[in-house]
Design a protein around this motif. Structure first.
Motif, PDB file in Angstrom:
ATOM      1  N   ILE A  79       0.694  -1.321   0.024  1.00  0.00           N
ATOM      2  CA  ILE A  79      -0.020   0.166   0.018  1.00  0.00           C
ATOM      3  C   ILE A  79       0.948   1.180  -0.086  1.00  0.00           C
ATOM      4  CG2 ILE A  79      -1.692   1.398   1.212  1.00  0.00           C
ATOM      5  CD1 ILE A  79      -2.721  -1.427   2.319  1.00  0.00           C
ATOM      6  N   SER A  80       1.924   1.313   0.754  1.00  0.00           N
ATOM      7  CA  SER A  80       2.792   2.460   0.720  1.00  0.00           C
ATOM      8  C   SER A  80       3.433   2.542  -0.515  1.00  0.00           C
ATOM      9  CB  SER A  80       4.047   2.295   2.022  1.00  0.00           C
ATOM     10  OG  SER A  80       3.382   2.003   3.089  1.00  0.00           O
ATOM     11  N   LEU A  81       3.868   1.642  -1.268  1.00  0.00           N
ATOM     12  CA  LEU A  81       4.641   1.868  -2.431  1.00  0.00           C
ATOM     13  C   LEU A  81       3.636   2.518  -3.667  1.00  0.00           C
ATOM     14  CD1 LEU A  81       6.905  -1.342  -2.563  1.00  0.00           C
ATOM     15  CD2 LEU A  81       7.855   0.963  -2.406  1.00  0.00           C
ATOM     16  N   ILE A  82       2.387   1.954  -3.500  1.00  0.00           N
ATOM     17  CA  ILE A  82       1.655   2.585  -4.355  1.00  0.00           C
ATOM     18  C   ILE A  82       1.165   4.089  -4.071  1.00  0.00           C
ATOM     19  CG2 ILE A  82      -0.915   2.293  -5.193  1.00  0.00           C
ATOM     20  CD1 ILE A  82      -0.646  -0.684  -4.441  1.00  0.00           C
ATOM     21  N   ALA A  83       1.304   4.225  -2.932  1.00  0.00           N
ATOM     22  CA  ALA A  83       0.626   5.871  -2.411  1.00  0.00           C
ATOM     23  C   ALA A  83       1.722   6.619  -2.860  1.00  0.00           C
ATOM     24  CB  ALA A  83       0.314   5.781  -0.912  1.00  0.00           C
TER      25      ALA A  83
END
Length: 488
Positions: free
Chosen positions: A445-449
Protein backbone atom coordinates in the motif's frame (compact mmCIF):
# COMPACT_ATOMS: atom_id res chain seq x y z
CA UNK A 1 23.86 29.41 -7.23
CA UNK A 2 24.31 26.66 -4.61
CA UNK A 3 21.63 25.59 -2.22
CA UNK A 4 23.46 26.80 0.87
CA UNK A 5 24.09 30.27 -0.62
CA UNK A 6 20.40 30.94 -1.25
CA UNK A 7 18.86 29.55 1.94
CA UNK A 8 19.83 30.49 5.48
CA UNK A 9 18.77 27.33 7.30
CA UNK A 10 17.77 27.31 10.95
CA UNK A 11 20.35 24.79 12.08
CA UNK A 12 20.72 23.10 15.45
CA UNK A 13 23.89 22.47 17.43
CA UNK A 14 25.28 18.93 17.45
CA UNK A 15 24.52 18.39 21.14
CA UNK A 16 20.91 19.50 20.58
CA UNK A 17 20.52 17.01 17.73
CA UNK A 18 21.91 14.32 20.03
CA UNK A 19 19.80 15.05 23.12
CA UNK A 20 16.44 16.25 21.82
CA UNK A 21 15.46 12.89 20.20
CA UNK A 22 15.34 11.41 23.70
CA UNK A 23 11.83 12.86 23.88
CA UNK A 24 10.73 10.79 20.88
CA UNK A 25 12.34 7.76 22.52
CA UNK A 26 10.16 8.26 25.62
CA UNK A 27 6.97 7.97 23.57
CA UNK A 28 8.31 4.85 21.89
CA UNK A 29 9.27 3.24 25.21
CA UNK A 30 5.87 4.07 26.70
CA UNK A 31 4.27 2.54 23.62
CA UNK A 32 6.25 -0.68 24.14
CA UNK A 33 5.16 -0.80 27.76
CA UNK A 34 1.51 -0.22 26.85
CA UNK A 35 1.71 -3.19 24.45
CA UNK A 36 1.86 -5.32 27.62
CA UNK A 37 -1.38 -3.75 28.86
CA UNK A 38 -3.41 -6.67 27.51
CA UNK A 39 -1.54 -8.94 29.93
CA UNK A 40 -2.18 -6.68 32.91
CA UNK A 41 -5.82 -6.25 31.80
CA UNK A 42 -6.38 -10.00 31.81
CA UNK A 43 -4.19 -10.94 34.78
CA UNK A 44 -4.62 -7.83 36.93
CA UNK A 45 -8.10 -6.55 36.15
CA UNK A 46 -9.89 -9.80 35.23
CA UNK A 47 -10.86 -8.84 31.67
CA UNK A 48 -11.33 -11.22 28.76
CA UNK A 49 -8.69 -11.14 26.01
CA UNK A 50 -11.14 -9.84 23.40
CA UNK A 51 -12.44 -7.17 25.80
CA UNK A 52 -8.89 -5.98 26.47
CA UNK A 53 -8.31 -5.80 22.72
CA UNK A 54 -11.44 -3.74 22.15
CA UNK A 55 -10.51 -1.31 24.94
CA UNK A 56 -7.06 -0.90 23.42
CA UNK A 57 -8.56 -0.20 19.99
CA UNK A 58 -11.21 2.25 21.16
CA UNK A 59 -8.65 3.98 23.38
CA UNK A 60 -6.44 4.64 20.38
CA UNK A 61 -9.43 6.01 18.48
CA UNK A 62 -10.05 8.32 21.46
CA UNK A 63 -6.36 9.20 21.33
CA UNK A 64 -6.72 10.11 17.66
CA UNK A 65 -9.78 12.28 18.30
CA UNK A 66 -8.03 14.24 21.04
CA UNK A 67 -4.97 14.91 18.86
CA UNK A 68 -6.42 17.66 16.60
CA UNK A 69 -8.54 19.09 19.42
CA UNK A 70 -5.54 19.58 21.70
CA UNK A 71 -3.16 20.48 18.86
CA UNK A 72 -5.27 23.41 17.66
CA UNK A 73 -5.22 24.78 21.21
CA UNK A 74 -1.46 24.33 21.58
CA UNK A 75 -0.76 25.94 18.19
CA UNK A 76 -2.77 28.97 19.41
CA UNK A 77 -0.80 29.02 22.65
CA UNK A 78 1.46 32.05 23.15
CA UNK A 79 3.71 32.62 26.17
CA UNK A 80 6.94 34.53 26.65
CA UNK A 81 8.56 31.19 27.57
CA UNK A 82 7.61 29.42 24.34
CA UNK A 83 5.36 26.38 24.42
CA UNK A 84 7.21 23.11 23.81
CA UNK A 85 8.64 22.64 27.30
CA UNK A 86 5.33 23.44 28.99
CA UNK A 87 3.47 20.87 26.86
CA UNK A 88 6.26 18.32 27.36
CA UNK A 89 6.18 18.48 31.15
CA UNK A 90 2.39 18.30 31.39
CA UNK A 91 2.13 15.41 28.93
CA UNK A 92 4.99 13.41 30.45
CA UNK A 93 3.65 13.82 33.98
CA UNK A 94 0.23 12.51 32.93
CA UNK A 95 1.82 9.57 31.13
CA UNK A 96 4.00 8.32 33.96
CA UNK A 97 1.27 8.71 36.58
CA UNK A 98 -1.15 6.81 34.32
CA UNK A 99 1.17 3.86 33.63
CA UNK A 100 2.17 3.60 37.28
CA UNK A 101 -1.51 3.54 38.21
CA UNK A 102 -2.37 0.96 35.54
CA UNK A 103 0.52 -1.40 36.23
CA UNK A 104 1.29 -0.85 39.93
CA UNK A 105 -1.24 1.06 42.03
CA UNK A 106 -4.60 0.13 40.48
CA UNK A 107 -4.45 -3.67 40.15
CA UNK A 108 -7.81 -5.31 40.83
CA UNK A 109 -9.95 -2.18 40.37
CA UNK A 110 -11.95 -3.60 37.46
CA UNK A 111 -13.07 -2.71 33.93
CA UNK A 112 -14.20 0.91 34.40
CA UNK A 113 -11.09 1.98 36.31
CA UNK A 114 -8.82 0.27 33.77
CA UNK A 115 -10.58 1.99 30.86
CA UNK A 116 -10.49 5.46 32.45
CA UNK A 117 -6.79 5.25 33.28
CA UNK A 118 -6.04 4.05 29.76
CA UNK A 119 -7.84 7.09 28.33
CA UNK A 120 -5.97 9.41 30.70
CA UNK A 121 -2.68 7.87 29.56
CA UNK A 122 -3.54 8.70 25.95
CA UNK A 123 -4.26 12.34 26.82
CA UNK A 124 -0.72 12.55 28.16
CA UNK A 125 0.56 10.71 25.10
CA UNK A 126 -1.20 13.23 22.83
CA UNK A 127 0.44 16.18 24.59
CA UNK A 128 3.86 14.50 24.47
CA UNK A 129 3.41 13.74 20.78
CA UNK A 130 2.48 17.34 19.98
CA UNK A 131 5.54 18.61 21.87
CA UNK A 132 7.74 16.15 19.99
CA UNK A 133 6.44 17.01 16.52
CA UNK A 134 6.56 20.75 17.18
CA UNK A 135 10.10 20.47 18.52
CA UNK A 136 11.22 18.39 15.55
CA UNK A 137 10.02 21.14 13.21
CA UNK A 138 11.55 24.15 15.01
CA UNK A 139 14.81 22.41 15.93
CA UNK A 140 16.09 22.62 12.33
CA UNK A 141 14.87 22.97 8.74
CA UNK A 142 18.19 21.90 7.25
CA UNK A 143 17.51 18.83 5.03
CA UNK A 144 20.90 17.44 6.07
CA UNK A 145 20.02 17.67 9.77
CA UNK A 146 16.37 16.66 9.87
CA UNK A 147 16.91 12.94 9.17
CA UNK A 148 19.53 12.94 11.95
CA UNK A 149 16.85 13.78 14.54
CA UNK A 150 15.01 10.58 13.62
CA UNK A 151 18.28 8.67 13.31
CA UNK A 152 19.10 9.38 16.95
CA UNK A 153 15.51 8.95 18.13
CA UNK A 154 15.42 5.45 16.69
CA UNK A 155 18.97 4.74 17.81
CA UNK A 156 17.98 5.40 21.42
CA UNK A 157 14.71 3.51 20.99
CA UNK A 158 16.50 0.50 19.50
CA UNK A 159 19.14 0.39 22.21
CA UNK A 160 16.79 0.89 25.15
CA UNK A 161 14.09 -1.39 23.75
CA UNK A 162 16.65 -4.13 23.17
CA UNK A 163 18.17 -3.80 26.63
CA UNK A 164 14.73 -3.79 28.25
CA UNK A 165 13.62 -6.79 26.18
CA UNK A 166 16.76 -8.63 27.26
CA UNK A 167 16.10 -7.62 30.85
CA UNK A 168 12.49 -8.78 30.55
CA UNK A 169 13.10 -12.17 28.97
CA UNK A 170 16.37 -13.20 30.62
CA UNK A 171 16.09 -11.58 34.08
CA UNK A 172 12.44 -10.94 34.92
CA UNK A 173 10.90 -13.92 33.12
CA UNK A 174 13.05 -16.53 34.96
CA UNK A 175 12.61 -14.56 38.19
CA UNK A 176 8.81 -14.64 38.12
CA UNK A 177 8.28 -17.82 36.07
CA UNK A 178 6.00 -16.20 33.48
CA UNK A 179 4.61 -12.88 32.23
CA UNK A 180 2.98 -12.10 35.58
CA UNK A 181 1.62 -8.95 37.20
CA UNK A 182 4.74 -8.70 39.34
CA UNK A 183 6.98 -8.92 36.27
CA UNK A 184 5.04 -6.16 34.52
CA UNK A 185 5.14 -3.94 37.59
CA UNK A 186 8.92 -4.14 37.85
CA UNK A 187 9.21 -3.60 34.09
CA UNK A 188 6.96 -0.52 34.33
CA UNK A 189 9.05 1.07 37.08
CA UNK A 190 12.21 0.47 35.02
CA UNK A 191 10.65 2.16 31.98
CA UNK A 192 9.61 5.16 34.08
CA UNK A 193 13.10 5.65 35.54
CA UNK A 194 14.71 5.59 32.08
CA UNK A 195 12.08 8.01 30.75
CA UNK A 196 12.67 10.57 33.53
CA UNK A 197 16.35 10.79 32.60
CA UNK A 198 15.56 11.16 28.89
CA UNK A 199 12.97 13.91 29.39
CA UNK A 200 15.38 16.02 31.47
CA UNK A 201 18.00 15.85 28.70
CA UNK A 202 15.40 16.68 26.03
CA UNK A 203 14.22 19.73 27.98
CA UNK A 204 17.78 21.07 28.05
CA UNK A 205 18.18 20.49 24.31
CA UNK A 206 15.00 22.29 23.19
CA UNK A 207 15.26 25.29 25.55
CA UNK A 208 17.19 27.50 23.10
CA UNK A 209 14.69 26.86 20.27
CA UNK A 210 11.54 27.12 22.40
CA UNK A 211 11.04 30.85 21.87
CA UNK A 212 8.05 32.85 20.57
CA UNK A 213 9.91 34.07 17.46
CA UNK A 214 10.20 30.48 16.21
CA UNK A 215 6.41 30.17 15.94
CA UNK A 216 5.25 32.43 13.05
CA UNK A 217 1.68 33.66 13.33
CA UNK A 218 -1.06 32.86 10.84
CA UNK A 219 -0.74 34.89 7.63
CA UNK A 220 -4.19 36.42 7.96
CA UNK A 221 -3.42 37.64 11.47
CA UNK A 222 -6.15 35.39 12.86
CA UNK A 223 -5.53 32.57 15.30
CA UNK A 224 -5.31 28.90 14.23
CA UNK A 225 -8.77 27.30 14.33
CA UNK A 226 -10.47 23.99 13.62
CA UNK A 227 -11.31 25.02 10.06
CA UNK A 228 -7.58 25.22 9.38
CA UNK A 229 -7.19 21.62 10.55
CA UNK A 230 -9.86 20.51 8.07
CA UNK A 231 -8.28 22.51 5.23
CA UNK A 232 -4.91 20.88 5.90
CA UNK A 233 -6.45 17.45 5.47
CA UNK A 234 -8.47 18.51 2.43
CA UNK A 235 -5.78 20.35 0.47
CA UNK A 236 -2.35 19.10 1.52
CA UNK A 237 -1.52 16.26 -0.89
CA UNK A 238 1.72 15.39 0.91
CA UNK A 239 -0.17 14.85 4.16
CA UNK A 240 -2.77 12.71 2.40
CA UNK A 241 -0.06 10.41 1.04
CA UNK A 242 1.66 10.23 4.43
CA UNK A 243 -1.66 9.20 5.99
CA UNK A 244 -1.93 6.24 3.64
CA UNK A 245 1.68 5.12 3.90
CA UNK A 246 2.09 5.79 7.61
CA UNK A 247 -1.19 4.31 8.79
CA UNK A 248 -0.88 1.15 6.70
CA UNK A 249 2.60 0.52 8.07
CA UNK A 250 1.53 1.45 11.60
CA UNK A 251 -1.42 -0.95 11.46
CA UNK A 252 0.97 -3.77 10.64
CA UNK A 253 3.51 -2.69 13.26
CA UNK A 254 0.82 -2.38 15.94
CA UNK A 255 -0.30 -5.92 15.26
CA UNK A 256 3.14 -7.48 14.84
CA UNK A 257 4.54 -5.56 17.80
CA UNK A 258 2.04 -6.84 20.35
CA UNK A 259 3.68 -8.75 23.21
CA UNK A 260 1.46 -11.74 22.42
CA UNK A 261 3.02 -12.06 18.95
CA UNK A 262 6.56 -12.17 20.32
CA UNK A 263 5.35 -14.87 22.71
CA UNK A 264 3.79 -16.88 19.86
CA UNK A 265 6.85 -16.64 17.59
CA UNK A 266 9.66 -17.11 20.10
CA UNK A 267 7.95 -18.81 23.04
CA UNK A 268 5.70 -21.23 21.12
CA UNK A 269 6.73 -21.68 17.46
CA UNK A 270 10.49 -21.48 18.09
CA UNK A 271 10.03 -22.73 21.64
CA UNK A 272 12.69 -20.63 23.35
CA UNK A 273 11.40 -17.36 24.81
CA UNK A 274 14.72 -16.57 26.50
CA UNK A 275 16.28 -16.50 23.00
CA UNK A 276 14.09 -13.48 22.26
CA UNK A 277 16.00 -11.31 24.74
CA UNK A 278 19.37 -12.48 23.45
CA UNK A 279 18.22 -11.93 19.89
CA UNK A 280 17.13 -8.36 20.64
CA UNK A 281 20.70 -7.60 21.73
CA UNK A 282 22.15 -9.26 18.62
CA UNK A 283 20.10 -7.03 16.32
CA UNK A 284 21.18 -3.71 17.85
CA UNK A 285 24.46 -3.11 15.99
CA UNK A 286 23.23 -4.16 12.49
CA UNK A 287 20.07 -2.10 13.00
CA UNK A 288 22.04 1.01 13.92
CA UNK A 289 24.42 0.57 10.97
CA UNK A 290 21.51 0.39 8.52
CA UNK A 291 19.73 3.26 10.27
CA UNK A 292 22.78 5.55 10.05
CA UNK A 293 23.31 4.69 6.39
CA UNK A 294 19.68 5.20 5.39
CA UNK A 295 19.28 8.52 7.24
CA UNK A 296 22.57 9.72 5.70
CA UNK A 297 21.30 8.89 2.23
CA UNK A 298 17.91 10.48 3.00
CA UNK A 299 19.68 13.75 3.82
CA UNK A 300 21.73 13.46 0.65
CA UNK A 301 19.18 12.22 -1.91
CA UNK A 302 15.84 13.15 -0.35
CA UNK A 303 13.61 11.28 2.06
CA UNK A 304 11.05 10.17 -0.53
CA UNK A 305 13.63 8.35 -2.65
CA UNK A 306 15.11 6.54 0.36
CA UNK A 307 11.68 5.56 1.66
CA UNK A 308 10.66 3.90 -1.61
CA UNK A 309 13.95 2.01 -1.88
CA UNK A 310 13.98 0.61 1.65
CA UNK A 311 10.28 -0.22 1.73
CA UNK A 312 10.85 -2.47 -1.28
CA UNK A 313 13.86 -4.15 0.34
CA UNK A 314 12.02 -4.73 3.63
CA UNK A 315 9.04 -6.27 1.84
CA UNK A 316 11.27 -8.78 0.06
CA UNK A 317 12.99 -9.76 3.31
CA UNK A 318 9.64 -10.25 5.10
CA UNK A 319 8.47 -12.61 2.37
CA UNK A 320 11.78 -14.52 2.62
CA UNK A 321 11.29 -14.99 6.37
CA UNK A 322 7.87 -16.60 5.87
CA UNK A 323 9.27 -18.97 3.22
CA UNK A 324 12.20 -19.88 5.51
CA UNK A 325 9.93 -20.62 8.47
CA UNK A 326 7.75 -22.86 6.30
CA UNK A 327 10.67 -24.84 4.92
CA UNK A 328 12.44 -25.63 8.22
CA UNK A 329 11.60 -26.98 11.65
CA UNK A 330 11.34 -23.72 13.66
CA UNK A 331 12.24 -25.47 16.91
CA UNK A 332 15.78 -25.87 15.53
CA UNK A 333 16.25 -22.11 15.67
CA UNK A 334 18.46 -21.29 18.68
CA UNK A 335 19.46 -24.98 18.81
CA UNK A 336 21.10 -25.85 15.46
CA UNK A 337 23.73 -23.51 14.03
CA UNK A 338 22.66 -23.21 10.38
CA UNK A 339 18.94 -22.40 10.89
CA UNK A 340 19.85 -20.07 13.75
CA UNK A 341 22.34 -18.11 11.63
CA UNK A 342 19.95 -17.84 8.68
CA UNK A 343 17.09 -16.74 10.95
CA UNK A 344 19.24 -14.14 12.69
CA UNK A 345 20.47 -12.70 9.37
CA UNK A 346 16.95 -12.53 7.90
CA UNK A 347 15.14 -11.12 10.90
CA UNK A 348 17.90 -8.70 11.87
CA UNK A 349 17.84 -7.41 8.28
CA UNK A 350 14.05 -7.04 8.39
CA UNK A 351 14.09 -5.24 11.72
CA UNK A 352 16.87 -2.91 10.56
CA UNK A 353 15.03 -1.95 7.38
CA UNK A 354 11.76 -1.53 9.30
CA UNK A 355 13.44 0.92 11.69
CA UNK A 356 15.00 2.77 8.75
CA UNK A 357 11.58 3.05 7.07
CA UNK A 358 10.12 4.42 10.28
CA UNK A 359 12.87 7.07 10.44
CA UNK A 360 12.17 8.15 6.85
CA UNK A 361 8.41 8.21 7.40
CA UNK A 362 8.71 10.33 10.54
CA UNK A 363 11.13 12.70 8.77
CA UNK A 364 8.35 13.57 6.30
CA UNK A 365 6.29 15.31 9.02
CA UNK A 366 8.38 18.50 9.46
CA UNK A 367 8.71 18.72 5.66
CA UNK A 368 4.93 18.62 5.39
CA UNK A 369 4.63 21.34 8.05
CA UNK A 370 6.94 23.57 6.02
CA UNK A 371 4.98 22.67 2.87
CA UNK A 372 1.75 23.78 4.56
CA UNK A 373 3.41 27.08 5.52
CA UNK A 374 4.49 27.44 1.88
CA UNK A 375 1.07 26.44 0.57
CA UNK A 376 -1.29 28.37 2.85
CA UNK A 377 0.87 30.73 4.92
CA UNK A 378 -0.15 28.95 8.13
CA UNK A 379 2.61 27.64 10.41
CA UNK A 380 1.01 25.01 12.63
CA UNK A 381 3.30 22.03 13.31
CA UNK A 382 1.12 20.67 16.10
CA UNK A 383 -2.05 20.74 14.01
CA UNK A 384 -0.42 19.19 10.93
CA UNK A 385 1.03 16.36 13.03
CA UNK A 386 -2.23 15.91 14.94
CA UNK A 387 -4.38 15.68 11.81
CA UNK A 388 -2.06 12.90 10.66
CA UNK A 389 -2.14 11.28 14.09
CA UNK A 390 -5.93 11.38 14.25
CA UNK A 391 -6.47 9.22 11.17
CA UNK A 392 -3.28 7.22 11.71
CA UNK A 393 -4.36 6.16 15.19
CA UNK A 394 -7.95 5.53 14.14
CA UNK A 395 -6.74 3.10 11.47
CA UNK A 396 -3.82 1.55 13.33
CA UNK A 397 -5.94 1.07 16.46
CA UNK A 398 -7.45 -1.95 14.79
CA UNK A 399 -4.05 -3.68 15.05
CA UNK A 400 -4.75 -4.69 18.65
CA UNK A 401 -8.28 -5.77 17.72
CA UNK A 402 -6.96 -7.90 14.85
CA UNK A 403 -4.52 -9.60 17.21
CA UNK A 404 -7.07 -10.09 19.99
CA UNK A 405 -9.77 -11.62 17.81
CA UNK A 406 -7.35 -13.66 15.71
CA UNK A 407 -5.66 -15.34 18.66
CA UNK A 408 -9.05 -15.77 20.36
CA UNK A 409 -10.15 -17.73 17.27
CA UNK A 410 -7.35 -20.25 17.83
CA UNK A 411 -8.12 -20.84 21.50
CA UNK A 412 -6.84 -17.81 23.43
CA UNK A 413 -10.21 -16.36 24.40
CA UNK A 414 -9.72 -16.08 28.17
CA UNK A 415 -5.92 -16.35 28.57
CA UNK A 416 -2.95 -14.83 26.77
CA UNK A 417 -0.35 -16.99 24.97
CA UNK A 418 2.39 -18.18 27.27
CA UNK A 419 5.85 -19.57 26.43
CA UNK A 420 5.69 -23.35 26.24
CA UNK A 421 2.14 -23.61 24.90
CA UNK A 422 1.66 -26.26 22.14
CA UNK A 423 2.62 -25.19 18.62
CA UNK A 424 -0.20 -26.17 16.25
CA UNK A 425 -0.61 -25.42 12.53
CA UNK A 426 -3.23 -22.79 13.44
CA UNK A 427 -0.82 -21.10 15.85
CA UNK A 428 1.93 -21.19 13.22
CA UNK A 429 -0.08 -19.62 10.40
CA UNK A 430 -1.70 -17.02 12.62
CA UNK A 431 1.76 -16.13 13.88
CA UNK A 432 3.12 -15.80 10.34
CA UNK A 433 0.19 -13.67 9.19
CA UNK A 434 0.35 -11.23 12.11
CA UNK A 435 4.15 -11.17 12.29
CA UNK A 436 5.12 -10.80 8.60
CA UNK A 437 1.95 -10.96 6.49
CA UNK A 438 0.48 -7.67 7.67
CA UNK A 439 3.76 -5.74 7.17
CA UNK A 440 3.97 -7.03 3.59
CA UNK A 441 0.44 -5.79 2.88
CA UNK A 442 1.29 -2.42 4.48
CA UNK A 443 4.42 -2.05 2.34
CA UNK A 444 2.51 -2.72 -0.88
CA UNK A 445 0.00 0.00 0.00
CA UNK A 446 2.83 2.41 0.85
CA UNK A 447 4.65 1.92 -2.43
CA UNK A 448 1.49 2.59 -4.41
CA UNK A 449 0.67 5.76 -2.43
CA UNK A 450 4.20 7.22 -2.62
CA UNK A 451 3.86 7.64 -6.39
CA UNK A 452 1.73 10.73 -5.58
CA UNK A 453 3.99 12.22 -2.88
CA UNK A 454 5.00 15.71 -4.14
CA UNK A 455 7.91 16.62 -1.84
CA UNK A 456 11.14 15.44 -3.41
CA UNK A 457 14.52 17.04 -2.71
CA UNK A 458 14.15 19.76 -5.36
CA UNK A 459 10.66 20.76 -4.19
CA UNK A 460 11.85 21.12 -0.58
CA UNK A 461 14.62 23.52 -1.67
CA UNK A 462 11.97 25.67 -3.39
CA UNK A 463 9.77 25.52 -0.27
CA UNK A 464 12.55 26.59 2.11
CA UNK A 465 13.54 29.47 -0.18
CA UNK A 466 9.94 30.72 -0.26
CA UNK A 467 9.49 30.34 3.51
CA UNK A 468 12.73 32.18 4.22
CA UNK A 469 11.59 35.14 2.09
CA UNK A 470 8.23 35.14 3.87
CA UNK A 471 9.85 35.18 7.31
CA UNK A 472 12.26 37.97 6.29
CA UNK A 473 9.39 40.08 4.94
CA UNK A 474 7.33 39.49 8.10
CA UNK A 475 10.29 40.43 10.31
CA UNK A 476 10.91 43.61 8.30
CA UNK A 477 7.24 44.57 8.60
CA UNK A 478 7.29 43.95 12.35
CA UNK A 479 10.42 46.11 12.74
CA UNK A 480 8.80 48.88 10.71
CA UNK A 481 5.69 48.86 12.90
CA UNK A 482 7.87 48.96 16.01
CA UNK A 483 9.81 51.95 14.64
CA UNK A 484 6.57 53.83 13.89
CA UNK A 485 5.32 53.26 17.43
CA UNK A 486 8.59 54.53 18.87
CA UNK A 487 8.70 57.61 16.64
CA UNK A 488 4.98 58.30 17.25
Amino acid sequence: MGENSTIQYNRAKTWQILLWPGNTCINSLMGILVMFSSYIAVGGYGLAVATAGLIASYSRIFDGITDPLIAVLTDRMETKYGKIRIIMVIGFTIQILAVLTLFVWGIGQGLVFYTIMTLIYYIGSTLSGIATNTGNTVMTNDPQQRPKIYRWALTYTTIFASLLSFYNSTVLFPKYGGITNELLQELCITFVVVSVVLVILALLAISEKDKPENFPKKSSGQRINFKDAWLVLKNNRALQVLLITGSSDKLAQQAAGQAAIATIIFGIIIGNYEFYGTFKLIEVIPTLLVLFYVTHMAGKNGTKKSLIKWTTISMVIAASIVVFMVLIDPTQISVATVPTVIFVILYVSFHATMIAISACTQALKPDITDYEFYRSGNYMPGTVAAVYAFLDKAISSFGTTIVAFTIAAIGYATVQPQPGDPSTPAVFWVGMFLWMGLPIIGYIISLIALKWYPLDKEKMIEIQQHNQQYREAAAAEANEETSKKISG
